[in-house]
Design a protein around this motif. Structure first.
Motif, PDB file in Angstrom:
ATOM      1  N   ARG A 197       0.832  -1.199   0.000  1.00 53.77           N
ATOM      2  CA  ARG A 197       0.000   0.000   0.000  1.00 53.77           C
ATOM      3  C   ARG A 197       0.871   1.255   0.000  1.00 53.77           C
ATOM      4  NH1 ARG A 197      -4.265   2.675  -1.720  1.00 53.77           N
ATOM      5  NH2 ARG A 197      -5.395   3.859  -0.142  1.00 53.77           N
ATOM      6  N   HIS A 206      -3.425   9.894   3.188  1.00 46.97           N
ATOM      7  CA  HIS A 206      -4.537   9.191   2.540  1.00 46.97           C
ATOM      8  C   HIS A 206      -4.497   7.697   2.867  1.00 46.97           C
ATOM      9  CE1 HIS A 206      -7.461   7.823  -0.319  1.00 46.97           C
ATOM     10  NE2 HIS A 206      -6.569   7.212  -1.054  1.00 46.97           N
ATOM     11  N   PHE A 209      -6.187   7.011   6.164  1.00 49.94           N
ATOM     12  CA  PHE A 209      -7.653   6.944   6.149  1.00 49.94           C
ATOM     13  C   PHE A 209      -8.128   5.648   5.496  1.00 49.94           C
ATOM     14  CE2 PHE A 209     -11.993   7.774   4.777  1.00 49.94           C
ATOM     15  CZ  PHE A 209     -12.530   8.237   5.972  1.00 49.94           C
ATOM     16  N   ALA A 213     -11.270   2.950   6.043  1.00 55.90           N
ATOM     17  CA  ALA A 213     -12.258   2.670   4.996  1.00 55.90           C
ATOM     18  C   ALA A 213     -12.281   1.184   4.652  1.00 55.90           C
ATOM     19  CB  ALA A 213     -11.962   3.521   3.760  1.00 55.90           C
ATOM     20  N   ARG A 214     -11.110   0.550   4.610  1.00 56.54           N
ATOM     21  CA  ARG A 214     -11.091  -0.890   4.350  1.00 56.54           C
ATOM     22  C   ARG A 214     -11.812  -1.640   5.464  1.00 56.54           C
ATOM     23  NH1 ARG A 214      -5.546  -3.053   1.448  1.00 56.54           N
ATOM     24  NH2 ARG A 214      -6.980  -4.715   0.853  1.00 56.54           N
TER      25      ARG A 214
ATOM     26  N   MET B  64     -23.965  11.745   9.671  1.00 60.24           N
ATOM     27  CA  MET B  64     -23.735  10.454  10.328  1.00 60.24           C
ATOM     28  C   MET B  64     -25.030   9.809  10.826  1.00 60.24           C
ATOM     29  SD  MET B  64     -20.646   9.816   9.764  1.00 60.24           S
ATOM     30  CE  MET B  64     -20.149   8.460  10.834  1.00 60.24           C
ATOM     31  N   ARG B  68     -23.963   3.456  10.217  1.00 63.06           N
ATOM     32  CA  ARG B  68     -24.313   2.246  10.970  1.00 63.06           C
ATOM     33  C   ARG B  68     -24.653   2.585  12.415  1.00 63.06           C
ATOM     34  NH1 ARG B  68     -19.778  -1.857   9.362  1.00 63.06           N
ATOM     35  NH2 ARG B  68     -20.350  -1.041   7.307  1.00 63.06           N
ATOM     36  N   TYR B  76     -23.681   3.470   1.159  1.00 69.05           N
ATOM     37  CA  TYR B  76     -22.954   4.372   0.266  1.00 69.05           C
ATOM     38  C   TYR B  76     -23.343   4.156  -1.195  1.00 69.05           C
ATOM     39  CZ  TYR B  76     -19.933   5.035   4.334  1.00 69.05           C
ATOM     40  OH  TYR B  76     -19.456   5.323   5.585  1.00 69.05           O
ATOM     41  N   SER B 108     -19.252   6.521  -1.986  1.00 68.29           N
ATOM     42  CA  SER B 108     -17.982   5.807  -1.910  1.00 68.29           C
ATOM     43  C   SER B 108     -17.317   5.748  -3.282  1.00 68.29           C
ATOM     44  CB  SER B 108     -18.182   4.388  -1.380  1.00 68.29           C
ATOM     45  OG  SER B 108     -18.877   3.607  -2.330  1.00 68.29           O
ATOM     46  N   ARG B 110     -13.314   4.048  -5.192  1.00 68.18           N
ATOM     47  CA  ARG B 110     -12.072   3.284  -4.963  1.00 68.18           C
ATOM     48  C   ARG B 110     -10.927   4.051  -5.594  1.00 68.18           C
ATOM     49  NH1 ARG B 110     -12.611  -1.848  -2.487  1.00 68.18           N
ATOM     50  NH2 ARG B 110     -14.824  -2.304  -2.294  1.00 68.18           N
ATOM     51  N   VAL B 115      -8.445   0.613  -3.085  1.00 63.01           N
ATOM     52  CA  VAL B 115      -8.860   0.740  -1.686  1.00 63.01           C
ATOM     53  C   VAL B 115     -10.068   1.673  -1.615  1.00 63.01           C
ATOM     54  CG1 VAL B 115      -8.155   1.645   0.572  1.00 63.01           C
ATOM     55  CG2 VAL B 115      -6.581   0.221  -0.764  1.00 63.01           C
ATOM     56  N   PRO B 116     -11.086   1.293  -0.824  1.00 65.16           N
ATOM     57  CA  PRO B 116     -12.294   2.124  -0.766  1.00 65.16           C
ATOM     58  C   PRO B 116     -12.062   3.445  -0.048  1.00 65.16           C
ATOM     59  CG  PRO B 116     -12.453   0.322   0.804  1.00 65.16           C
ATOM     60  CD  PRO B 116     -11.196   0.089   0.018  1.00 65.16           C
ATOM     61  N   ASP B 117     -12.903   4.397  -0.368  1.00 65.02           N
ATOM     62  CA  ASP B 117     -12.920   5.664   0.350  1.00 65.02           C
ATOM     63  C   ASP B 117     -14.388   6.059   0.506  1.00 65.02           C
ATOM     64  OD1 ASP B 117     -12.163   8.041   1.587  1.00 65.02           O
ATOM     65  OD2 ASP B 117     -10.584   8.447   0.133  1.00 65.02           O
ATOM     66  N   VAL B 118     -14.670   6.838   1.543  1.00 64.97           N
ATOM     67  CA  VAL B 118     -16.064   7.146   1.853  1.00 64.97           C
ATOM     68  C   VAL B 118     -16.241   8.597   2.279  1.00 64.97           C
ATOM     69  CG1 VAL B 118     -16.681   4.802   2.569  1.00 64.97           C
ATOM     70  CG2 VAL B 118     -15.736   6.383   4.251  1.00 64.97           C
ATOM     71  N   THR B 160     -10.519  11.621  -2.609  1.00 64.86           N
ATOM     72  CA  THR B 160      -9.605  10.989  -1.654  1.00 64.86           C
ATOM     73  C   THR B 160      -9.721  11.703  -0.312  1.00 64.86           C
ATOM     74  OG1 THR B 160      -7.774  12.414  -2.381  1.00 64.86           O
ATOM     75  CG2 THR B 160      -7.884  10.208  -3.346  1.00 64.86           C
ATOM     76  N   THR B 161      -9.619  10.920   0.743  1.00 63.17           N
ATOM     77  CA  THR B 161      -9.654  11.456   2.106  1.00 63.17           C
ATOM     78  C   THR B 161      -8.252  11.377   2.703  1.00 63.17           C
ATOM     79  OG1 THR B 161     -11.889  10.613   2.321  1.00 63.17           O
ATOM     80  CG2 THR B 161     -10.775  11.260   4.353  1.00 63.17           C
TER      81      THR B 161
END
Lengths: 295, 295
Positions: A197, A206, A209, A213-214, B64, B68, B76, B108, B110, B115-118, B160-161
């Motif tokens: 990664r 990034h 974060f 998120a994963r 928020m 969850r 998302y 969301s 990727r 890799v996911p981002d939200v 991206t976060t």
């Protein structure tokens, strides 16, 4: 000779015979922060008074005992620094009935941007392994503040410090990432995923974060998350060190040796671990350079 | 219509007239973490019961509250996402005597590494400014978790976060660097020095240690050190964002606007700050997309 590795949180003393072999040793949780009122002489007497009474000497110390918060500040020696340069700048402290001890200085350098960097204690560990290394070599000392040291001509030519261990600890203890981290970093496959990664675009902030998120997406199990974070941080550290050395020597921090070996091999280096008792041998190596020994 | 921005730590409600103008507003420190036992309906009634009794509606919420840990999870929506895609995935919650409310989903994507981002809440702020922006644009939302959003065709194409704000806070509060930081970041010249530092070799983890080393050498005054650290972190964030956009739009986080404007200009962008009340207008913009409105 009495060799003392006196750090922020611990005190280690070694009685060495005429050949430099360890004849006796003692350790106490008596780092410089725990010595009340700066009574370092009393603390030293309490720990090794019997060796001193038996006429053992000289006393040679390294570590934070030579910092501004220690017994006496031993100012940093600028790179390039070998045993001669370091030995010449030992500071003397005197106490009691004519007793003296010597404190090794730290070493400093400036990086490509002209920003200073410092070590204190590590220089003595490095002196302790010098005779087992090529004259030009790279040494990594993993830890709270990991150090990468370039040797040239058998001296410390330059180095960089990375706040990797402290960043890991604080991210784990005090950020949103910590909630996931139910286990210590102990999963080599996820550590490896973190190393990979670290080579992807996006930058460290990034990638941090992305740990969360994963997790949110069920793509990173909580117990593996500390391993993944550790891989990301150590991977970023390795990427930022400008070395193409085939072999990197690992010194100290036995607990981190496996992780750093894994990371070094991932990045195409060969990892060779050195003896962790290097500080004692470094202090021994400094003794011929003491001002009084030179007279 | 009643528009509600319901986050982790705060609750903000707006009564909008038929033209979408704010007729009344209320705020309370009643984030979802502070709602005991998940009694969100009761909390909502307590805050805006009089508006509801007067027949105001629909109730549209974002933030928020849709996570969850909120009232009902609004999963998302994947990028690319515009008001149509987001509006189509609003979740309904029902309570009391036939009352309903709608919760906006997060978005969301990727990144290059898969890799996911939200985001959750920011998508609604972005919808609120869409009609003031070109169809293709870059938006930066500074904060604890800064977001960089690329718009294409008037939709959120990707983002991206970066854990910049949280990293700053934890480094300042919980590491060796914090001891130096006697003042908040308020020194533009040292902030600029940090931005420059971020462009030098060595990597972020080394640059962090350099904050301490410069302090030790008397080359960084303690009161300036938080500004310098902030510049280093925001500089690393900007460098890692892959945009060559001339203009970057700044959204939200009024307190960070000056620092990000400074950083954007340092890196050759033009910074344009957008209205901070964007969330309300985003919720208004979502109302025509509610499933019941579409019937």
């Amino acid at each position: 000779m009495i060799a003392i590795d006196w750090g922020t949180s611990s005190f280690r003393a070694y009685r060495l015979d005429a050949a430099g072999a360890i004849a006796d040793k003692r350790a106490a949780p008596l780092g410089i922060m725990h010595v009340e009122g700066g009574r370092f002489a009393e603390a030293l007497e309490a720990q090794v008074g019997d060796w001193l009474a038996a006429g053992e000497g000289p006393v040679v110390m390294s570590g934070m005992i030579g910092s501004r918060q220690g017994w006496k500040e031993a100012p940093y020696v600028e790179c390039p620094a070998g045993s001669e340069q370091i030995g010449a700048r030992m500071q003397q402290v005197a106490w009691g009935a004519g007793r003296v001890a010597w404190i090794a200085p730290g070493v400093s350098c400036r990086d490509a941007g002209g920003v200073p960097d410092v070590m204190r204690g590590e220089e003595t560990q490095i002196l302790g392994v010098l005779d087992t290394l090529p004259a030009a070599a790279w040494i990594c000392l993993p830890g709270t503040h990991s150090k990468w040291v370039e040797l040239r001509d058998g001296r410390i030519h330059g180095f960089t410090t990375h706040m990797t261990g402290e960043a890991f600890a604080t991210l784990r203890a005090h950020t949103i990432l910590g909630r996931m981290m139910t286990e210590a970093p102990n999963d080599p496959a996820w550590f490896e995923a973190g190393l990979k990664r670290s080579r992807e675009p996006g930058g460290l902030l990034h990638h941090l974060f992305g740990v969360r998120a994963r997790g949110l997406f069920g793509e990173l199990p909580d117990p593996a998350s500390a391993s993944y974070l550790s891989g990301i941080l150590i991977g970023h550290e390795l990427q930022s060190v400008a070395t193409t050395a085939d072999t990197v020597y690992l010194l100290g921090a036995r607990a981190l040796e496996a992780a750093y070996r894994h990371a070094l091999e991932h990045f195409g280096h060969r990892a060779v671990a050195l003896d962790a008792d290097a500080a004692v041998r470094g202090l021994w190596r400094l003794s011929p350079h003491l001002p009084e020994a030179r007279k």
